[in-house]
Design a protein around this motif. Structure first.
Motif, PDB file in Angstrom:
ATOM      1  N   ARG A  12       0.820  -1.228   0.000  1.00 38.14           N
ATOM      2  CA  ARG A  12       0.000   0.000   0.000  1.00 38.14           C
ATOM      3  C   ARG A  12       0.846   1.268   0.000  1.00 38.14           C
ATOM      4  O   ARG A  12       0.354   2.335  -0.384  1.00 38.14           O
ATOM      5  CB  ARG A  12      -0.915   0.028   1.239  1.00 38.14           C
ATOM      6  N   ARG A  13       2.078   1.153   0.418  1.00 35.43           N
ATOM      7  CA  ARG A  13       2.914   2.342   0.594  1.00 35.43           C
ATOM      8  C   ARG A  13       3.230   2.989  -0.752  1.00 35.43           C
ATOM      9  O   ARG A  13       3.731   2.336  -1.680  1.00 35.43           O
ATOM     10  CB  ARG A  13       4.219   1.965   1.289  1.00 35.43           C
ATOM     11  N   THR A  14       2.958   4.280  -0.879  1.00 33.52           N
ATOM     12  CA  THR A  14       3.213   4.991  -2.137  1.00 33.52           C
ATOM     13  C   THR A  14       4.324   6.029  -2.006  1.00 33.52           C
ATOM     14  O   THR A  14       4.797   6.553  -3.022  1.00 33.52           O
ATOM     15  CB  THR A  14       1.934   5.694  -2.623  1.00 33.52           C
ATOM     16  N   GLU A  15       4.726   6.331  -0.776  1.00 31.88           N
ATOM     17  CA  GLU A  15       5.801   7.308  -0.576  1.00 31.88           C
ATOM     18  C   GLU A  15       7.006   6.635   0.059  1.00 31.88           C
ATOM     19  O   GLU A  15       6.947   5.486   0.500  1.00 31.88           O
ATOM     20  CB  GLU A  15       5.298   8.452   0.304  1.00 31.88           C
ATOM     21  N   SER A  16       8.094   7.349   0.120  1.00 35.28           N
ATOM     22  CA  SER A  16       9.323   6.790   0.679  1.00 35.28           C
ATOM     23  C   SER A  16       9.156   6.491   2.162  1.00 35.28           C
ATOM     24  O   SER A  16       8.511   7.245   2.894  1.00 35.28           O
ATOM     25  CB  SER A  16      10.492   7.771   0.499  1.00 35.28           C
ATOM     26  N   TRP A  17       9.767   5.405   2.593  1.00 36.40           N
ATOM     27  CA  TRP A  17       9.859   5.121   4.015  1.00 36.40           C
ATOM     28  C   TRP A  17      10.895   6.055   4.626  1.00 36.40           C
ATOM     29  O   TRP A  17      11.870   6.437   3.968  1.00 36.40           O
ATOM     30  CB  TRP A  17      10.271   3.671   4.246  1.00 36.40           C
ATOM     31  N   ASP A  18      10.703   6.410   5.873  1.00 39.85           N
ATOM     32  CA  ASP A  18      11.724   7.231   6.539  1.00 39.85           C
ATOM     33  C   ASP A  18      13.037   6.460   6.622  1.00 39.85           C
ATOM     34  O   ASP A  18      14.116   7.000   6.344  1.00 39.85           O
ATOM     35  CB  ASP A  18      11.259   7.621   7.941  1.00 39.85           C
ATOM     36  N   ALA A  32      14.483  -0.655  14.531  1.00 42.16           N
ATOM     37  CA  ALA A  32      13.094  -0.495  14.093  1.00 42.16           C
ATOM     38  C   ALA A  32      12.212  -0.023  15.243  1.00 42.16           C
ATOM     39  O   ALA A  32      11.347   0.853  15.078  1.00 42.16           O
ATOM     40  CB  ALA A  32      12.576  -1.812  13.525  1.00 42.16           C
ATOM     41  N   VAL A  33      12.412  -0.604  16.426  1.00 40.71           N
ATOM     42  CA  VAL A  33      11.651  -0.174  17.603  1.00 40.71           C
ATOM     43  C   VAL A  33      11.951   1.290  17.923  1.00 40.71           C
ATOM     44  O   VAL A  33      11.044   2.090  18.181  1.00 40.71           O
ATOM     45  CB  VAL A  33      11.980  -1.067  18.826  1.00 40.71           C
ATOM     46  N   GLU A  34      13.225   1.643  17.909  1.00 42.28           N
ATOM     47  CA  GLU A  34      13.645   3.010  18.216  1.00 42.28           C
ATOM     48  C   GLU A  34      13.001   4.006  17.258  1.00 42.28           C
ATOM     49  O   GLU A  34      12.468   5.043  17.683  1.00 42.28           O
ATOM     50  CB  GLU A  34      15.166   3.114  18.130  1.00 42.28           C
ATOM     51  N   ALA A  35      13.040   3.700  15.960  1.00 45.52           N
ATOM     52  CA  ALA A  35      12.488   4.613  14.957  1.00 45.52           C
ATOM     53  C   ALA A  35      10.969   4.724  15.074  1.00 45.52           C
ATOM     54  O   ALA A  35      10.411   5.833  15.060  1.00 45.52           O
ATOM     55  CB  ALA A  35      12.878   4.127  13.559  1.00 45.52           C
ATOM     56  N   ALA A  36      10.299   3.582  15.195  1.00 42.67           N
ATOM     57  CA  ALA A  36       8.836   3.599  15.264  1.00 42.67           C
ATOM     58  C   ALA A  36       8.348   4.298  16.525  1.00 42.67           C
ATOM     59  O   ALA A  36       7.367   5.050  16.493  1.00 42.67           O
ATOM     60  CB  ALA A  36       8.303   2.168  15.203  1.00 42.67           C
ATOM     61  N   ALA A  37       9.038   4.083  17.645  1.00 41.71           N
ATOM     62  CA  ALA A  37       8.632   4.692  18.910  1.00 41.71           C
ATOM     63  C   ALA A  37       8.765   6.216  18.862  1.00 41.71           C
ATOM     64  O   ALA A  37       8.059   6.924  19.584  1.00 41.71           O
ATOM     65  CB  ALA A  37       9.454   4.121  20.058  1.00 41.71           C
ATOM     66  N   TYR A  40       8.600   7.877  13.592  1.00 43.55           N
ATOM     67  CA  TYR A  40       9.053   7.763  12.210  1.00 43.55           C
ATOM     68  C   TYR A  40       8.411   6.528  11.558  1.00 43.55           C
ATOM     69  O   TYR A  40       7.779   5.700  12.233  1.00 43.55           O
ATOM     70  CB  TYR A  40      10.573   7.633  12.151  1.00 43.55           C
ATOM     71  N   ASP A  41       8.589   6.404  10.246  1.00 45.36           N
ATOM     72  CA  ASP A  41       8.052   5.269   9.493  1.00 45.36           C
ATOM     73  C   ASP A  41       9.187   4.346   9.047  1.00 45.36           C
ATOM     74  O   ASP A  41       9.791   4.561   7.990  1.00 45.36           O
ATOM     75  CB  ASP A  41       7.281   5.751   8.256  1.00 45.36           C
ATOM     76  N   PRO A  42       9.509   3.318   9.841  1.00 47.53           N
ATOM     77  CA  PRO A  42      10.571   2.388   9.440  1.00 47.53           C
ATOM     78  C   PRO A  42      10.011   1.121   8.794  1.00 47.53           C
ATOM     79  O   PRO A  42       8.934   0.635   9.141  1.00 47.53           O
ATOM     80  CB  PRO A  42      11.232   2.050  10.781  1.00 47.53           C
TER      81      PRO A  42
END
Length: 530
Positions: A12-18, A32-37, A40-42
């Motif tokens: 579904r993702r249409t834009e860049s992931w962070d 991944a935990v650090e970024a999502a918390a 951000y969109d990892p």
């Protein structure tokens, strides 16, 4: 946490992931935990299963590293002790306090190790797991009733942490998803993409369907452990090697060889290594070795010399001398040690376990080195730098106080399901609703049908190996017993996931190919004099 839902999120993702994070071991999952918390969109991509390699094959310790004090690396010990305390606070269902006893057979060992461990206490400060102290001969034997008594003068007791590495990895993947990230196993990164010489994404292939993806990311993070240099070479074919891989081997024995609640720590063996004998999941884990290797592999194999070394020292310190026939399982892991070129001639045991963060000229972020205990700090440092590189808004870290999935203060109440923490409640409900899933699959293993169904339904287990090696620890606890239950596990997974009999048969065959490498072959091991 279902794999198809993660695939759907990717589709579904249409834009860049962070951030696109390559690697699903301790470092990648922590990142991944650090970024999502932070909001951000990892996207995390793992070519096999989460914690397939090094991160499921540790000595099962959450520790500051007593031996690093002797090397003079106080800063590493301080950092690790701080992280040890945070990890116990945030994952109490998996991280436990464990007493270690250093047996003394020479007059100088008590004072020498006693002083060093007092310093360990001081460095731990308020997060100390327990005060160290010298023990009399009688008290040492109370803690270690099966220790060799001949020549024993006493001991020193200190406290550190123990955990289940693969279970923590699975819970971290669940945490990353709960925080808004996406994590996909069996998704292999095959290349990096670039725009005007700057890394801007990856190409990846689903190992289950063969579907190929081109995925855009504002920053790409290489957290692949022992495969770090493989990804670096995708960025720059001439990138110099940074790893000095070292193999650590363990053997697993029946609990009768070390009853009680204390572990043995031998600070210096004949060749200068450190050795542990640790109670774990009603077994005893003896390890580890430290052998430089030239090639890295997802399934490293213990050598005859390594197995000889472990058995010889187990016989030296335990009164019930274990032989090859007593070994329930063997396992090997490769440490992704990072060392400068100037250290090429030294011992891998002397290489620092500190982590190293590197950003290439094209913007590939590589995090390497370190150890399980410090994964959170490694992840924090990585996202701090990667967010700046990606020109993202600065957001502070919140993982110091973030509970890992399954958090439960009194998980021991769940008995042999304690490692599931709060999830144990739902597993018990599953067994209540389906009584056929309650019985153990084999008397030699603490695994029930409900755990197999739970792993397939909620923990992204895709194969029999995923269940028997990492969702449960059956392969490490008793390799032969795990082989014997593989057909039952395959049948349960097939029913849950909609696979046919051909899948069942192929899974059992594939599992046997892996599991036979964990069996002790007496013919490959010398028989030391008992």
């Amino acid at each position: 946490m279902k794999r198809q839902r993660q695939i759907d999120a990717l589709d579904r993702r249409t834009e860049s992931w962070d951030f696109i994070i390559i690697g699903g071991g301790a470092t990648g999952l922590g990142t991944a935990v650090e970024a999502a918390a932070r909001g951000y969109d990892p996207l995390l991509l793992e070519m096999h299963d989460f914690a397939k390699a090094t991160s499921s094959r540790s000595t099962k310790l959450v520790h500051g590293g007593v031996r690093y004090l002797e090397q003079g690396n106080v800063s590493l010990v301080l950092e690790a002790l701080k992280e040890r305390g945070l990890l116990q606070k945030n994952a109490p269902h998996l991280v436990h306090n464990l007493p270690f006893v250093v047996p003394n057979y020479d007059w100088w060992e008590g004072p020498y190790y006693g002083i060093g461990l007092k310093l360990y206490d001081v460095l731990a400060g308020r997060q100390n797991f327990g005060r160290s102290k010298n023990l009399s001969r009688e008290k040492t034997l109370e803690h270690l009733p099966t220790i060799e008594p001949d020549g024993l003068r006493g001991g020193v007791i200190y406290y550190d942490g123990q955990f289940d590495d693969a279970r923590l990895a699975i819970n971290m993947a669940q945490t990353a998803v709960e925080q808004g990230g996406v994590a996909i196993n069996y998704m292999k990164v095959t290349d990096l993409t670039k725009s005007q010489g700057v890394v801007d994404g990856v190409r990846a292939t689903c190992q289950k369907t063969g579907t190929e993806y081109k995925i855009d990311g504002r920053a790409v993070i290489n957290a692949t452990g022992i495969f770090t240099d493989t990804i670096r070479e995708m960025d720059d074919p001439d990138a110099p090697s940074t790893l000095r891989p070292s193999q650590g081997v363990h053997i697993v024995l029946d609990r009768s060889f070390l009853p009680g609640d204390s572990a043995i720590m031998v600070p210096k063996t004949d060749d200068g290594r450190i050795l542990f004998a640790i109670p774990w999941h009603d077994r005893v884990v003896v390890g580890t070795t430290d052998t430089p290797v030239d090639e890295v592999s997802l399934e490293p194999t213990p050598t005859k010399d390594e197995l000889d070394f472990l058995l010889e020292h187990a016989q030296r310190y335990l009164i019930n001398d274990p032989g090859p026939e007593d070994v329930l399982s063997t396992f090997a892991g490769i440490r992704p040690l990072v060392a400068p070129p100037s250290s090429s001639g030294g011992e891998t045991s002397e290489i620092s376990r500190e982590h190293e963060l590197h950003i290439s000229n094209s913007g590939l972020v590589t995090i390497s080195g370190g150890k399980w205990t410090t994964y959170r700090k490694m992840a924090q440092d990585t996202i701090d730098q990667a967010a700046t590189l990606a020109d993202l808004d600065e957001r502070p870290s919140v993982t110091r106080d973030l509970h890992i999935h399954g958090w439960h203060e009194h998980a021991e109440e769940f008995g042999d399901l304690s490692m599931y923490g709060s999830d144990a409640i739902e597993i018990e409900e599953l067994m209540s609703d389906h009584p056929s899933l309650k019985a153990p699959l084999d008397d030699r293993l603490p695994i029930r049908g409900a755990q197999v169904v739970w792993a397939a339904r909620h923990e992204m287990a895709q194969t029999v190996e995923d269940v028997l090696s990492r969702r449960t620890r059956s392969l490490l606890l008793d390799a032969q017993a795990s082989i014997d239950v593989a057909p039952q596990v395959a049948e349960l997974m097939a029913e849950e996931m909609g696979h046919d009999q051909n899948w069942v048969e192929q899974q059992v065959e594939d599992y046997l190919d892996v599991a036979k490498g964990y069996l002790m072959d007496p013919s490959t091991v010398s028989s030391p004099v008992r």
